[in-house]
Write an enzyme that holds these catalytic residues in place. Structure first.
Site, PDB file in Angstrom:
ATOM      1  CG  ASN A 281      -1.688  -1.302   1.319  1.00  0.00           C
ATOM      2  OD1 ASN A 281      -2.406  -1.657   0.392  1.00  0.00           O
ATOM      3  ND2 ASN A 281      -1.514  -2.030   2.410  1.00  0.00           N
ATOM      4  CD  GLU A 312       5.517  -6.050  -0.061  1.00  0.00           C
ATOM      5  OE1 GLU A 312       4.759  -5.415  -0.816  1.00  0.00           O
ATOM      6  OE2 GLU A 312       5.617  -7.301  -0.105  1.00  0.00           O
ATOM      7  CD  GLU A 334       3.882  -9.131  -6.645  1.00  0.00           C
ATOM      8  OE1 GLU A 334       4.845  -9.133  -5.862  1.00  0.00           O
ATOM      9  OE2 GLU A 334       2.959  -8.317  -6.538  1.00  0.00           O
TER      10      GLU A 334
HETATM   11 ZN   LIG Z   1       4.949  -7.831  -4.439  1.00  0.00          ZN
END
Ligand SMILES: [Zn+2]
Length: 830
Positions: A281, A312, A334
């Site tokens: 986030n 992240e 990813e």
């Molecule tokens: Zn990720």
């Protein structure tokens, strides 16, 4: 106002629908009013979502996503017809050029981790709430256009119980007591008003709340925050310096390398209960609090956590700042973050300069395993609707994807790769892209044509094998077709005075199945030195013998990891028995100095002994591991991982004697010793009760459960099974791994047979839960150590049955293939 009508399940947005909606509307902003006061004592969150948006064709219609109960909805001041709200979609007819949509909704399904989870900490009864929306769960909490390419600023106003702290993507502008006249506020509450976010996709916004402990630090102009539940305060305190320092290093590294500083002062990391993994986030990363370890973490645990921290953070640029247009590029999102994480650990000045060796032993071997299974798939594929977005989310997405980006960087040159990234972030900031936008940027920076590189690596499944024989390289594609283009190095070594000396480095760039190389006379040609490409390697016979017998003599951690990884690959392919692999690893461990290689090799040796050896060799091989681990316990740098490995393999009274004193001082170790004793039939009820009472970890009950579940006893297995698979009370993450690992003990195969059947019986019913969590459950609890051929056949037929959910099928296919290989390896050695 209207009663909530009976509805069908929320529909999954298709790519065609998303493209049509994105062509029709653009969102100017979201204002989300969130009332969390109902979550203090109950399950309900209430939201009012006000969406300002433009429509390119006035008069046209579309729909807004909302999978909560809609209480009221108006479009441009007119009430909308809620009787036609169905499948999570509310039709929006007769749009104007400029529109304001207001939807009031309530969600009471907050206990299943679908978009939101309300948790009660069992140790102090305090309530914590987190949200996590990828890929399309924002609609479970409030109304929105839930697709990644309709980005807009979000303004949050959150009313929450007075004792709670609320975290969102930006800093709160103000916090004030809630107006007592507010009808919905029955408990004392505060109102948190957050500053506008930059334009964000709906899946990276967040609201977390609860009576968190908070640690803040100002570094390099950034305002950093760490949060955890109160029962973990002492552990967060212990690790705070390390986490703040890594955060500082990461922000400096990425900001510099990407030529674009993180543009917001505030960067928070919130550790929450019962969440799998972590979520990127914007400005407010939400993590599982399993990584706030209850015992001092080992080096490998700290490296894994540091890697998640960098992963992240990399998403702030790759994912949040520049976002995939559709979920078919989720793999890239990813893979990039995973590559960037390891790259940053090595480059940013952290202690983890051996992170590529850690990646190879832990994750890349998983990538190879997944890529050799019949469940393999090309890295990229079609994603016709959002439900398919995570179906292929596996080691191929993360680990092979990461390896392929490392190969791309080697192929074009690291400097050119970084220059390409800088251009990509500059040209697409706050926008949406496709894979081609990245490849074009890298190709332009490198001055190379990548049009054939991309499909070769991304559109065909499987792993090439690079062989060296008679001075020539042969590169074999798994389907017998044209191999991928590879860029790799060969380092040649000679043995002199019983030491390996590097005598030459030979760079290779190949596009053909056969490549002539000019190598010097040597005892070892190390193929794929520096681990630049993703390929199995088989050196010539002399090299292989040197590699396996002198793995520990290679000069750097990554080369030694390559030797261990090659032995492992040979075992997986039926070329080497588990006993030989344990031998290679334990011999190398005698002189190993890299902390990540020590922990990785100990783990690999245990796994080879427990899962890949025939039943009658499990005990002797564990004895061999235990004796190596005993030797390492005297080395201060490796003491804790060595003691843990010893606790897992202890076989003699002497072993338990070595463990006795350290276990008195280290609770985690005490649990491990009790578990090993329980497995061996020496369960100590009083000791377990006493340890659980003394342990301050709120999840101490899980440790006790795991120890009981290790016993060779049907009633004990029943209890653990209910918690794992029926009641699902065991938290995701390391707790699940612990209980699962101690449940399926290799020496209890006979006893455990009924539970292997139950495992398969329960799988179809899991599909309705959060898919990331279910995938974890299937993988972690797959009964590798005890399953037989009959189980293998049943697992395969379940995978192939019509109606089996794609995510379950994928995980089962990979698991069954690994089991098939284990059965072959066991047969090879028996
Ligand atoms: Zn990720």
């Amino acid at each position: 106002m209207s009663d909530a009508p009976t509805r069908t399940e929320p529909a999954s947005l298709t790519q065609v629908e998303a493209e049509a909606r994105a062509a029709l509307i653009s969102v100017r902003r979201y204002d989300i009013a969130v009332d969390m006061t109902g979550l203090l004592d109950g399950p309900t969150i209430e939201c009012v979502s006000t969406i300002a948006f433009e429509c390119a064709e006035p008069g046209a219609s579309t729909f807004v996503d909302c999978a909560a109960d809609i209480r009221s909805a108006t479009l441009n001041g007119r009430d909308l017809d809620l009787s036609i709200f169905d499948a999570g979609r509310l039709p929006l007819p007769d749009l104007a050029a400029d529109n304001v949509l207001v939807v009031a909704s309530a969600q009471s399904d907050t206990g299943r981790s679908v978009g939101i989870l309300r948790t009660v900490d069992p140790s102090d009864k305090l309530v914590y709430v987190w949200t996590s929306f990828e890929p399309d769960a924002a609609r479970y909490v409030w109304a929105c256009f839930d697709q990644p390419d309709l980005k807009a600023p979000h303004g949050f106003v959150v009313t929450a119980p007075e004792s709670w702290t609320v975290l969102s993507n930006s800093a709160p502008d103000q916090v004030e007591p809630a107006d007592e006249g507010t009808a919905s506020v029955e408990t004392p509450a505060r109102v948190w008003t957050f500053g506008d976010t930059p334009p964000l996709s709906t899946y990276v916004v967040v609201v977390n709340a609860g009576p968190f402990v908070e640690l803040r630090r100002e570094v390099d102009g950034y305002d950093l925050g760490l949060y955890a539940r109160q029962s973990l305060a002492r552990y967060l305190d212990r690790d705070a310096d390390e986490l703040f320092e890594l955060t500082r290093q990461g922000l400096a590294w990425f900001g510099g390398q990407f030529d674009q500083p993180f543009p917001q002062r505030r960067y928070d990391q919130v550790f929450v209960p019962n969440m799998g993994g972590a979520m990127e986030n914007w400005g407010c990363v939400t993590w599982t609090d399993a990584v706030i370890y209850r015992s001092p973490p080992t080096y490998a645990q700290r490296q894994a956590r540091a890697s998640v921290l960098m992963h992240e953070m990399a998403h702030m640029w790759f994912g949040d700042l520049v976002t995939m247009r559709w979920w078919d590029d989720l793999w890239l999102n990813e893979a990039f973050a995973s590559w960037a994480a390891t790259w940053a650990l090595v480059g940013a000045g952290t202690e983890h300069t051996d992170a590529w060796a850690g990646f190879l032993c832990a994750l890349k071997l998983e990538g190879y395993r997944a890529d050799m299974s019949p469940g393999t798939h090309p890295i990229r594929g079609d994603v016709p609707d959002v439900a398919q977005a995570m179906a292929n989310f596996d080691a191929i997405t993360y680990s092979k994807g990461q390896s392929v980006l490392k190969q791309l960087s080697a192929y074009v040159g690291d400097d050119a790769f970084v220059r390409g990234l800088q251009a990509y972030f500059r040209d697409h900031a706050w926008g949406n892209t496709r894979l081609d936008d990245l490849i074009d940027a890298v190709a332009a920076a490198a001055g190379r044509d990548l049009s054939s590189w991309t499909p070769a690596w991304l559109d065909s499944a499987g792993t090439d094998t690079i062989r060296l024989a008679d001075g020539a390289l042969s590169i074999v594609a798994p389907d017998g077709g044209v191999p991928r283009p590879h860029r790799f190095d060969i380092v040649s070594y000679v043995v002199r005075d019983d030491v390996l000396h590097a005598v030459a480095t030979t760079p290779v760039e190949s596009t053909e199945a056969s490549v002539e190389v000019d190598l010097p006379e040597a005892d070892l040609h190390l193929l794929n030195a520096n681990d630049l490409t993703f390929a199995a390697v088989r050196p010539d016979a002399t090299s292989l013998a040197t590699l396996l017998s002198r793995a520990g003599d290679l000069p750097d951690p990554l080369s030694r990891a390559l030797a261990g990884g090659t032995a492992w690959d040979m075992m997986v392919k039926g070329e080497l028995g588990a006993g030989d692999v344990v031998g290679v690893l334990t011999a190398a461990l005698v002189t190993e100095r890299s902390p990540i290689v020590v922990e990785s090799f100990l783990g690999m040796a245990l796994k080879a002994a427990e899962q890949w050896a025939p039943a009658d060799q499990v005990a002797p091989l564990l004895l061999e591991v235990a004796s190596t681990a005993s030797g390492l316990t005297v080395e201060p740098d490796f003491r804790m991982p060595a003691l843990r490995a010893l606790a897992a393999s202890a076989s003699t009274a002497d072993h338990f004697e070595i463990l006795r004193e350290p276990a008195d001082h280290e609770r985690d170790l005490a649990w491990r010793v009790l578990a090993r004793r329980a497995e061996l039939g020496d369960y100590d009820e009083d000791a377990v009760t006493a340890l659980e009472k003394a342990d301050l970890d709120p999840e101490a009950w899980v440790r006790a459960l795991a120890v009981r579940g290790a016993q060779p006893d049907a009633a004990a297995k029943d209890e653990a099974w209910s918690a794992l698979m029926v009641d699902r009370t065991v938290p995701m993450g390391s707790s699940l791994v612990q209980v699962g690992n101690l449940f399926w003990r290799p020496t209890q195969a006979e006893l455990l047979k009924p539970w292997t059947d139950r495992y398969l019986d329960v799988l179809p019913s899991l599909a309705s839960g959060g898919l990331l969590a279910v995938g974890g459950l299937i993988r972690v609890l797959f009964p590798f150590a005890v399953a037989d051929q009959e189980f293998h056949d049943r697992a395969l037929s379940l995978a192939e049955a019509p109606g089996t959910h794609p995510a379950i099928r994928q995980n089962l296919l990979t698991g069954a293939d690994t089991l098939r290989r284990m059965l072959a390896a066991r047969a090879l050695s028996s």
